[in-house]
Design a protein around this motif. Structure first.
Motif, PDB file in Angstrom:
ATOM      1  N   PHE A 259       1.231  -4.163  -5.169  1.00  0.00           N
ATOM      2  CA  PHE A 259      -0.009  -3.704  -5.144  1.00  0.00           C
ATOM      3  C   PHE A 259       0.087  -3.912  -3.792  1.00  0.00           C
ATOM      4  N   LEU A 260      -0.533  -4.849  -2.866  1.00  0.00           N
ATOM      5  CA  LEU A 260      -1.717  -5.269  -1.408  1.00  0.00           C
ATOM      6  C   LEU A 260      -0.382  -5.124  -0.734  1.00  0.00           C
ATOM      7  N   ALA A 262       2.204  -1.784  -0.993  1.00  0.00           N
ATOM      8  CA  ALA A 262       2.238  -1.601  -1.120  1.00  0.00           C
ATOM      9  C   ALA A 262       3.808  -1.444  -1.478  1.00  0.00           C
ATOM     10  N   TYR A 268       3.419  -3.034  -9.395  1.00  0.00           N
ATOM     11  CA  TYR A 268       2.715  -1.836  -8.860  1.00  0.00           C
ATOM     12  C   TYR A 268       3.100  -0.869  -9.679  1.00  0.00           C
TER      13      TYR A 268
ATOM     14  N   PRO B 259       2.308   5.958   0.214  1.00  0.00           N
ATOM     15  CA  PRO B 259       1.558   5.985   0.003  1.00  0.00           C
ATOM     16  C   PRO B 259       0.623   4.052   0.246  1.00  0.00           C
ATOM     17  N   ASP B 262      -4.511  -0.375  -1.123  1.00  0.00           N
ATOM     18  CA  ASP B 262      -5.331  -0.935   0.157  1.00  0.00           C
ATOM     19  C   ASP B 262      -5.275  -0.688   1.089  1.00  0.00           C
ATOM     20  N   GLN B 265      -4.955  -3.750   3.828  1.00  0.00           N
ATOM     21  CA  GLN B 265      -3.582  -3.228   4.076  1.00  0.00           C
ATOM     22  C   GLN B 265      -2.729  -2.150   5.083  1.00  0.00           C
TER      23      GLN B 265
END
Lengths: 314, 562
Positions: A259-260, A262, A268, B259, B262, B265
């Motif tokens: 998630f962090l 991407a 994710y 996309p 965060d 990030q």
């Protein structure tokens, strides 16, 4: 050994069955009409009819389970109600990324933890040992979601050694892929390094105090020979067990790190699906991850029998 | 009166800015404002292709052709099919890549033809005749004609999501190949502004056919780029449309959207050169890039002429205790917005007293309550004497900044006598709660629109339903004076009447207090020094367009300095 493995295999099937029931019930735990909940803003009469048919929601529960399981066994986990992507496609695209992250992080963890433990266990409580122990304490205390931004700030934004986010498939460009995966892998692996190092160091120190090691020393064998030939293998059982148990933590770690950074892995997709209430994607990924976890544990058990035959006797 | 791309004809000059993003809230709302494309002003007001203007986001020097740009967005979309998918700011970025709208917003706030060549009303504004440009083709080679636009309308009208946006359109005719006639059920002088929104983006017949067969339509549009690949949550890539109807455009060979949810990030990825442009709503990121000469920062906080996206706390007027006006007044008076913005606003935003900002002709002193803890305590005391201590749940989404925000608000309200609990739930769940009226107080943002009329559904008494039923008037505030004002604004072509109507709306909202206003919601785009003209697009006739409408940009005239 065959009897032992058969027993473990039966246990695996039972656990997998329980998992499948729980994951199946996930949709039925939703308040109200599951179809309406799944469809959300897309809850039209047409969509609801299609979904009810697809999920067999008009059938008795046990019948629905059989219906669903049949679909699962045929590779049909439904489709995302947000973007209509088949869940199997989401999973088939994502799992190699998770696997790659876990493999790279474990390679790094073993590559750092084992040599370090071998060095420090020979001379415990010396400066190198003390520094390593303190450093790994720190690593153990920092979860991936803390380590990741620090690494990005230092190695990506500060030094420009690695990208802050992004992912290129290995098949498309192996070098770029590995380059992109280093920071996320390091973020996951810090905890593993600490655990592996401390366990292996501790076991090595114990093993090196065993009588058979003293005997080896008295025979005049070199410390290096004693370490590799006599101490390494009996000290590695806990390490192997920890690696197995750690798979769950690693999977969770990949979810956060993906998630962090991407990275479009399973984690994710799962986080996004949970946030967007894309239930069939959540259901499909949860099933696959849970079953994969159980299968990996089985394989590790099998590996134990190879490393330590006493396991099958016990 | 007509709106045409041929100068010399009269043009509508009413204030029509922005519309976009109703935010995620609006989106989920199946509503149609969800369909509003929007805009609001931006800190950049001029520029354009080939300008020597060094304003951030506008091109410097001659445009260069070729190259591939990557844009980091906040979240992925759920699809490209206008009748079925919810477009937020990110969605409109995708849409502006592969589709074109019938109408578009110019930099001066007027609505101008885009795929349309002209649009003309009858004398009562109940019928609008739209002429399409000739010779435009979709990416699959089919022609843009009135039959496709009519089929678009029918697909959009049949959709629960977009149908409400078209509620006032009784029917659409296609008398010839390039003429579309919209027959309205009531006078709508602002009708063209609706065609700048999601329902105004034209998609190919092939998509409609594909959807009818139950498939997921692959984007077919007339836009500057052609759909190449989309992996949800990873990337969307489009390549240059070699047959684009606007000669010499687009400049880029390829554009990719990534996309990156965060905020930190996303900003870090720009700094490391991983992307050329980022979209953000994070005050920390905006502050970080402010004044950095190697980056071009464009935000939506200054130069607003119309209706911005605003952040607020929504109160349910149908459930206790917020169904009592004294309680809503006490909550408003107990809120120290200046203090809240000092802590959470990043130093950019300012308190608001309604839907419009100072400088807008719709702006007025609405009489919205100011911070008055003593007054709040008195009101709570009165309520308590009848009903006991008012207990309230304040809901937000799981965002650390918002969770801290509601904790501070909880403290403020508890100090004036409330018993407030806070909780964070997923946005989709929160939106469902809004639609069904199952909330007491909740944080949200919404309302950025090019024309106030596009927000009709959110305030109208006709969209109020009991708790448990689906309603687009989320707070369920049923005020006949608001309905009168909304209809006056909708039906009038006289700008001073419209200004009076929307001032009245704003004043009634301040009196009824279904919303406790917090701040203008910030959008910003930050580009590296290579990417040029990301907010400097022009309309087909050369008129400067609104290049940064609540975060929405148009990639047609972006280029890379190489």
């Amino acid at each position: 050994m065959a009897k032992y493995l058969l027993r473990r295999l039966i246990q695996l099937v039972v656990v997998a069955f329980i998992i499948s029931v729980l994951v199946f019930l996930l949709v039925h735990l939703l308040p109200g009409d599951p179809a309406a909940q799944i469809l959300g803003a897309n809850d039209t009469a047409h969509n609801r009819a299609v979904l009810n048919k697809q999920l067999g929601l008009n059938l008795p529960l046990w019948h629905q389970y059989i219906f669903w399981l049949k679909g699962v066994l045929h590779g049909n986990l439904g489709q995302s109600y947000l973007n209509h992507t088949p869940v199997t496609q989401v999973i088939s695209t994502g799992w190699p990324i998770d696997l790659e992250l876990i493999i790279i992080s474990q390679v790094i963890a073993f590559a750092v933890a084992i040599p370090l433990a071998l060095i420090t266990s020979r001379r415990p409580n010396r400066p190198v040992d003390n520094i390593s122990t303190t450093a790994t304490f720190g690593m153990l205390a920092l979860p991936p979601f803390v380590i990741a931004p620090i690494m990005v700030a230092v190695f990506a934004v500060g030094l420009h050694w690695f990208p802050a986010t992004g992912y290129i498939p290995f098949t498309q460009n192996p070098a770029t892929n590995l380059h992109d995966m280093i920071l996320p892998s390091l973020a996951i692996t810090a905890g593993s390094i600490a655990v592996y190092y401390r366990l292996f160091r501790s076991d090595l120190i114990s093993t090196l105090q065993e009588d058979f090691v003293t005997m080896a020393r008295s025979k005049g064998l070199s410390p290096r020979w004693i370490m590799w030939r006599h101490a390494f293998r009996p000290s590695s059982f806990s390490l192997l067990a920890a690696a197995g148990v750690n798979i769950g933590a690693l999977i969770a770690g990949t979810f956060i790190v993906e998630f962090l950074f991407a990275i479009p892995g399973l984690g994710y997709s799962l986080v996004q699906a949970v946030n967007q209430r894309d239930y069939l994607v959540v259901q499909g990924i949860t099933l696959v991850v849970a079953v994969a976890y159980v299968v990996i544990q089985f394989l590790i058990d099998f590996l134990f029998t190879v490393v330590d035959p006493r396991v099958t006797r016990e | 009166m007509s709106v045409t791309d041929e100068s010399g004809f009269s043009r509508r000059s009413f204030l029509s800015r922005g519309a976009v993003t109703t935010g995620a809230v609006a989106l989920g709302a199946a509503g149609l404002a969800a369909c509003s494309s929007g805009n609001s002003g931006s800190s950049t007001t001029s520029g354009g292709s080939g300008s020597t203007n060094a304003k951030p986001g506008f091109g410097v020097g001659a445009p260069q052709k070729g190259g591939s740009a990557t844009v980091a967005i906040i979240a992925d979309i759920d699809g490209f099919y206008p009748p079925a998918n919810h477009w937020d700011t990110n969605g409109f970025l995708y849409a502006n890549t592969v589709y074109d709208p019938l109408m578009a917003v110019a930099a001066d706030g007027t609505v101008q033809p885009y795929l349309a060549k002209s649009i003309t009303p009858n004398s009562t504004f109940t019928q609008w005749t739209l002429k399409l440009r000739s010779g435009i083709k979709f990416s699959d080679g089919s022609d843009l004609n009135s039959a496709v636009v009519k089929a678009n309308f029918e697909a959009l009208n049949a959709s629960l999501l977009t149908g409400q946006a078209l509620k006032g359109i009784a029917g659409v005719d296609a008398p010839d190949d390039l003429t579309v006639v919209y027959n309205l059920s009531d006078p709508r002088p602002q009708f063209p502004s609706g065609l700048t929104t999601q329902v105004g983006y034209v998609f190919g017949q092939a998509m409609i056919d594909q959807a009818a067969k139950g498939g997921t339509p692959t984007p077919v549009g007339t836009g500057p780029f052609i759909y190449s690949s989309w992996q949800p949550n990873d990337h969307f890539t489009a390549t240059r449309n070699p047959n684009y109807w606007r000669s010499g455009l687009p400049y880029l060979d390829q554009i990719t959207f990534r996309p990156i949810p965060d905020d930190t990030q996303r900003a870090a990825t720009l700094k490391t050169g991983g992307v050329d442009l980022i979209l953000t709503t994070d005050p920390v990121s905006i502050k970080e890039f402010t004044g950095q000469s190697q980056y071009q920062l464009v935000d939506s906080l200054t130069g607003v002429i119309g209706e911005p996206t605003v952040a607020f706390i929504m109160l349910n007027t149908e459930v206790a205790p917020t169904n009592d006006l004294r309680i809503r007044q006490a909550l408003a008076k107990g809120l120290d917005v200046n203090q809240i913005l000092k802590i959470f606003g990043g130093g950019f935003t300012r308190p608001i007293n309604g839907l419009f900002l100072p400088g807008s002709e719709y702006y007025s002193d609405t009489g919205y309550p100011t911070h008055d803890p003593a007054g709040a305590k008195e009101l709570v005391k009165q309520y308590k004497a009848q009903h006991g201590t008012p207990t309230l749940q304040l809901t937000t989404v799981p965002d650390p900044r918002l969770e801290q925000l509601v904790a501070v608000i909880q403290q403020m309200w508890n100090q004036v006598g409330f018993n407030v609990t806070v909780n964070a739930i997923q946005q989709a769940t929160l939106i469902t709660g809004f639609i069904e009226g199952k909330f007491q107080a909740a944080t949200s943002y919404q309302f950025g629109n090019i024309d106030p009329d596009l927000n009709y559904v959110w305030f109208s008494t006709t969209t109020v339903q009991p708790v448990g039923s689906i309603a687009l008037n989320f707070p369920r505030n049923s005020d006949p004076q608001i309905e009168t004002a909304l209809l006056a604004g909708r039906h009038s072509s006289n700008q001073s009447d419209r200004v009076a109507a929307y001032k009245k709306l704003n004043e009634r909202l301040a009196a009824d207090l279904p919303y406790l206003w917090l701040e203008q919601y910030p959008f910003a785009a930050v580009g590296d020094s290579r990417l040029q003209n990301f907010v400097g697009f022009t309309l087909p006739d050369g008129t400067k367009g609104y290049g940064f409408n609540e975060g929405i940009m148009v990639p047609t005239q972006m280029w890379l300095n190489r």
